[in-house]
Write a protein that holds these residues in place. Structure first.
Motif, PDB file in Angstrom:
ATOM      1  N   TYR A   1       0.850  -1.190   0.000  1.00 38.25           N
ATOM      2  CA  TYR A   1       0.000   0.000   0.000  1.00 38.25           C
ATOM      3  C   TYR A   1       0.893   1.249   0.000  1.00 38.25           C
ATOM      4  CZ  TYR A   1      -4.315   2.622   0.996  1.00 38.25           C
ATOM      5  OH  TYR A   1      -5.393   3.462   0.923  1.00 38.25           O
ATOM      6  N   TYR A   2       0.277   2.411  -0.132  1.00 38.90           N
ATOM      7  CA  TYR A   2       1.020   3.680  -0.250  1.00 38.90           C
ATOM      8  C   TYR A   2       2.097   3.489  -1.344  1.00 38.90           C
ATOM      9  CZ  TYR A   2      -1.005   4.114   4.492  1.00 38.90           C
ATOM     10  OH  TYR A   2      -1.835   4.113   5.575  1.00 38.90           O
TER      11      TYR A   2
ATOM     12  N   LEU B   1      -8.407  -2.865  -1.748  1.00 33.68           N
ATOM     13  CA  LEU B   1      -8.075  -2.748  -0.328  1.00 33.68           C
ATOM     14  C   LEU B   1      -8.778  -3.786   0.534  1.00 33.68           C
ATOM     15  CD1 LEU B   1      -8.189   1.115   0.195  1.00 33.68           C
ATOM     16  CD2 LEU B   1      -6.282  -0.373   0.826  1.00 33.68           C
TER      17      LEU B   1
ATOM     18  N   ILE C   1      -8.047  -5.993   4.420  1.00 35.28           N
ATOM     19  CA  ILE C   1      -8.970  -6.259   5.535  1.00 35.28           C
ATOM     20  C   ILE C   1      -9.170  -7.774   5.662  1.00 35.28           C
ATOM     21  CG2 ILE C   1     -11.291  -5.856   6.467  1.00 35.28           C
ATOM     22  CD1 ILE C   1      -9.637  -3.299   6.317  1.00 35.28           C
TER      23      ILE C   1
ATOM     24  N   ASP D   1       6.479   3.591   7.508  1.00 37.75           N
ATOM     25  CA  ASP D   1       6.140   4.748   8.345  1.00 37.75           C
ATOM     26  C   ASP D   1       4.715   4.675   8.855  1.00 37.75           C
ATOM     27  OD1 ASP D   1       8.611   5.652   7.946  1.00 37.75           O
ATOM     28  OD2 ASP D   1       8.062   7.517   6.938  1.00 37.75           O
TER      29      ASP D   1
ATOM     30  N   THR E   1     -13.392 -16.131   5.792  1.00 38.63           N
ATOM     31  CA  THR E   1     -13.473 -15.234   6.948  1.00 38.63           C
ATOM     32  C   THR E   1     -14.915 -15.110   7.440  1.00 38.63           C
ATOM     33  OG1 THR E   1     -13.704 -13.319   5.490  1.00 38.63           O
ATOM     34  CG2 THR E   1     -11.475 -13.871   6.217  1.00 38.63           C
TER      35      THR E   1
ATOM     36  N   VAL F   1     -16.155 -14.255  11.122  1.00 35.72           N
ATOM     37  CA  VAL F   1     -15.046 -13.709  11.920  1.00 35.72           C
ATOM     38  C   VAL F   1     -15.289 -12.223  12.170  1.00 35.72           C
ATOM     39  CG1 VAL F   1     -12.544 -13.320  12.030  1.00 35.72           C
ATOM     40  CG2 VAL F   1     -13.438 -15.344  10.852  1.00 35.72           C
ATOM     41  N   THR F   2     -15.207 -11.835  13.420  1.00 41.76           N
ATOM     42  CA  THR F   2     -15.291 -10.408  13.745  1.00 41.76           C
ATOM     43  C   THR F   2     -14.054 -10.021  14.542  1.00 41.76           C
ATOM     44  OG1 THR F   2     -17.687 -10.576  13.900  1.00 41.76           O
ATOM     45  CG2 THR F   2     -16.686  -8.609  14.831  1.00 41.76           C
ATOM     46  N   LYS F   3     -13.436  -8.937  14.131  1.00 43.64           N
ATOM     47  CA  LYS F   3     -12.242  -8.471  14.835  1.00 43.64           C
ATOM     48  C   LYS F   3     -12.330  -6.983  15.122  1.00 43.64           C
ATOM     49  CE  LYS F   3      -8.852 -11.939  13.415  1.00 43.64           C
ATOM     50  NZ  LYS F   3      -7.496 -12.176  12.892  1.00 43.64           N
TER      51      LYS F   3
ATOM     52  N   PHE G   1     -10.489  -3.600  14.615  1.00 40.17           N
ATOM     53  CA  PHE G   1      -9.483  -2.933  13.786  1.00 40.17           C
ATOM     54  C   PHE G   1      -9.249  -1.516  14.310  1.00 40.17           C
ATOM     55  CE2 PHE G   1      -8.824  -5.559   9.929  1.00 40.17           C
ATOM     56  CZ  PHE G   1      -9.796  -6.523  10.111  1.00 40.17           C
TER      57      PHE G   1
ATOM     58  N   PHE H   1      -7.448   2.105  13.141  1.00 35.03           N
ATOM     59  CA  PHE H   1      -6.826   2.884  12.072  1.00 35.03           C
ATOM     60  C   PHE H   1      -6.206   4.115  12.721  1.00 35.03           C
ATOM     61  CE2 PHE H   1     -10.334   0.457  10.330  1.00 35.03           C
ATOM     62  CZ  PHE H   1      -9.745  -0.173   9.253  1.00 35.03           C
TER      63      PHE H   1
ATOM     64  N   VAL I   1      -5.151   6.326   4.291  1.00 35.02           N
ATOM     65  CA  VAL I   1      -5.771   5.665   5.461  1.00 35.02           C
ATOM     66  C   VAL I   1      -7.296   5.838   5.371  1.00 35.02           C
ATOM     67  CG1 VAL I   1      -6.099   5.706   7.967  1.00 35.02           C
ATOM     68  CG2 VAL I   1      -3.802   5.876   7.040  1.00 35.02           C
TER      69      VAL I   1
ATOM     70  N   LEU J   1      -8.815   3.411   3.152  1.00 36.79           N
ATOM     71  CA  LEU J   1      -8.836   2.091   3.789  1.00 36.79           C
ATOM     72  C   LEU J   1      -9.989   1.972   4.784  1.00 36.79           C
ATOM     73  CD1 LEU J   1      -7.530  -0.685   4.282  1.00 36.79           C
ATOM     74  CD2 LEU J   1      -5.906   0.433   5.830  1.00 36.79           C
TER      75      LEU J   1
ATOM     76  N   SER K   1     -13.162  -0.650   4.575  1.00 37.74           N
ATOM     77  CA  SER K   1     -13.357  -1.613   5.667  1.00 37.74           C
ATOM     78  C   SER K   1     -14.819  -1.681   6.111  1.00 37.74           C
ATOM     79  CB  SER K   1     -12.454  -1.274   6.854  1.00 37.74           C
ATOM     80  OG  SER K   1     -13.014  -0.242   7.632  1.00 37.74           O
TER      81      SER K   1
ATOM     82  N   PHE L   1     -16.914  -4.638   5.346  1.00 38.92           N
ATOM     83  CA  PHE L   1     -16.674  -5.890   6.064  1.00 38.92           C
ATOM     84  C   PHE L   1     -17.384  -5.932   7.422  1.00 38.92           C
ATOM     85  CE2 PHE L   1     -13.479  -5.813   2.870  1.00 38.92           C
ATOM     86  CZ  PHE L   1     -13.149  -7.124   2.601  1.00 38.92           C
TER      87      PHE L   1
ATOM     88  N   GLN M   1     -16.794  -4.667  10.401  1.00 36.27           N
ATOM     89  CA  GLN M   1     -15.942  -5.004  11.543  1.00 36.27           C
ATOM     90  C   GLN M   1     -15.946  -3.851  12.541  1.00 36.27           C
ATOM     91  OE1 GLN M   1     -14.282  -8.060  11.788  1.00 36.27           O
ATOM     92  NE2 GLN M   1     -15.575  -8.517  10.030  1.00 36.27           N
TER      93      GLN M   1
ATOM     94  N   VAL N   1      -6.089  -5.941  15.017  1.00 37.32           N
ATOM     95  CA  VAL N   1      -5.312  -5.474  13.865  1.00 37.32           C
ATOM     96  C   VAL N   1      -5.186  -3.948  13.952  1.00 37.32           C
ATOM     97  CG1 VAL N   1      -5.147  -5.414  11.344  1.00 37.32           C
ATOM     98  CG2 VAL N   1      -6.298  -7.333  12.444  1.00 37.32           C
TER      99      VAL N   1
ATOM    100  N   PHE O   1      -3.747  -0.703  11.777  1.00 37.35           N
ATOM    101  CA  PHE O   1      -3.178  -0.157  10.546  1.00 37.35           C
ATOM    102  C   PHE O   1      -2.863   1.310  10.778  1.00 37.35           C
ATOM    103  CE2 PHE O   1      -5.914  -3.469   8.313  1.00 37.35           C
ATOM    104  CZ  PHE O   1      -4.851  -4.316   8.048  1.00 37.35           C
ATOM    105  N   GLY O   2      -1.683   1.717  10.417  1.00 33.17           N
ATOM    106  CA  GLY O   2      -1.307   3.107  10.664  1.00 33.17           C
ATOM    107  C   GLY O   2      -0.946   3.844   9.399  1.00 33.17           C
ATOM    108  N   GLY O   3      -0.820   5.128   9.544  1.00 30.83           N
ATOM    109  CA  GLY O   3      -0.370   5.961   8.440  1.00 30.83           C
ATOM    110  C   GLY O   3      -0.136   7.355   8.950  1.00 30.83           C
TER     111      GLY O   3
END
Lengths: 119, 142
Positions: free
Chosen positions: A40-41, A101, A105, A119, B10, B13-15, B17, B19, B34, B37, B41, B44, B46, B138, B140-142
């Motif tokens: 990604y990115y 994307l 997930i 980063d 999946t 399945v529940t998770k 997340f 961000f 982000v 994303l 999401s 789904f 979640q 889970v 996810f960063g940015g």
């Protein structure tokens, strides 16, 4: 353990892709399963087959492709991020596929751990 | 492009997340991607914690006008995130829980208050946020 990996940076400028590759390789050697690597990115640039580093340097695009071939690792590059950066089917390196994307997930749901590099 | 699509089972399945938005809205693309994303999401269904911390708090400040720099103003799209959160709360058929969180220390260090934001947020101190982070499956960063 089932692992998902996210790569957030392109090759060379950042070390993230190198580290992710080394991690994936080590994990597989230890008997873990890498279900998918999602790029990604600027990470989508790892799939550019036109990348041609100097001959005495590592070639990450090829290394990822070999990992996919040898161990059946699913390498997915994000379609939206790819289009922005000019990564299209005709320059897509072996072993990679372009998808959405939702694939990130999905692996987050399926894997025991999802690890991010970058980063 | 290879036509073999790998699919994982999946179903059911529940998770949780998270961000994590840590970067200013312009200057790098992280904030914008982000956001893309987060929106994907939603399909789904979640649980999601959308967090703004460090310079990431600027992403939701009112009155962005990046036109002079030629950048696209994507901040109205955060309203869509808020809408998804509210829809999930109101619709009994949707089980997902979304939270929109600003880290208190990041907000205060930049002289901001919740009145400055274009969406409603929950403010958490860094200790509460780290406890919430520990509950995530889970991140996810940015």
């Amino acid at each position: 353990m089932k692992l998902g990996i996210m790569v957030n940076e392109g090759p060379f400028t950042h070390q993230a892709s190198d580290t992710a590759y080394q991690f994936a390789k080590a994990a597989i050697e230890k008997g873990h399963q890498v279900m998918r690597v999602f790029f990604y990115y600027d990470g989508v640039n790892n799939a550019n087959k036109l990348s041609e580093p100097q001959s005495d340097d590592r070639n990450l695009v090829k290394l990822w492709g070999e990992l996919a071939k040898e161990h059946g690792v699913d390498l997915v590059v994000c379609v939206a991020a790819s289009l922005r950066r000019g990564i299209k089917d005709d320059i897509l390196a072996d072993g990679f596929r372009i998808s959405g994307l939702g694939q990130l997930i999905e692996v987050g749901l399926a894997a025991d751990r999802t690890i991010t590099f970058g980063d | 492009m290879e036509d073999t699509e790998t699919m994982f089972d999946t179903e059911g399945v529940t998770k949780n997340f998270m961000f994590l938005n840590r970067k200013a809205p312009y200057g790098t693309i992280y904030a914008q991607e982000v956001l893309e994303l987060v929106l994907i999401s939603a399909a789904f269904e979640q649980n999601a914690a959308i967090v703004f911390m460090d310079d990431g708090v600027y992403q939701i400040v009112k009155g962005h006008d990046p036109s002079v720099s030629g950048m696209k103003n994507f901040s109205p799209t955060y309203k869509v995130v808020e809408m998804e959160k509210e829809d999930a709360e109101e619709d009994e058929d949707i089980d997902m829980v979304w939270k929109i969180i600003v880290e208190k220390e990041s907000m205060e260090a930049r002289g901001l208050s919740t009145d400055d934001f274009i969406i409603n947020v929950e403010v958490l101190g860094s200790q509460e946020l780290s406890a919430l982070m520990a509950e995530q499956d889970v991140v996810f960063g940015g």
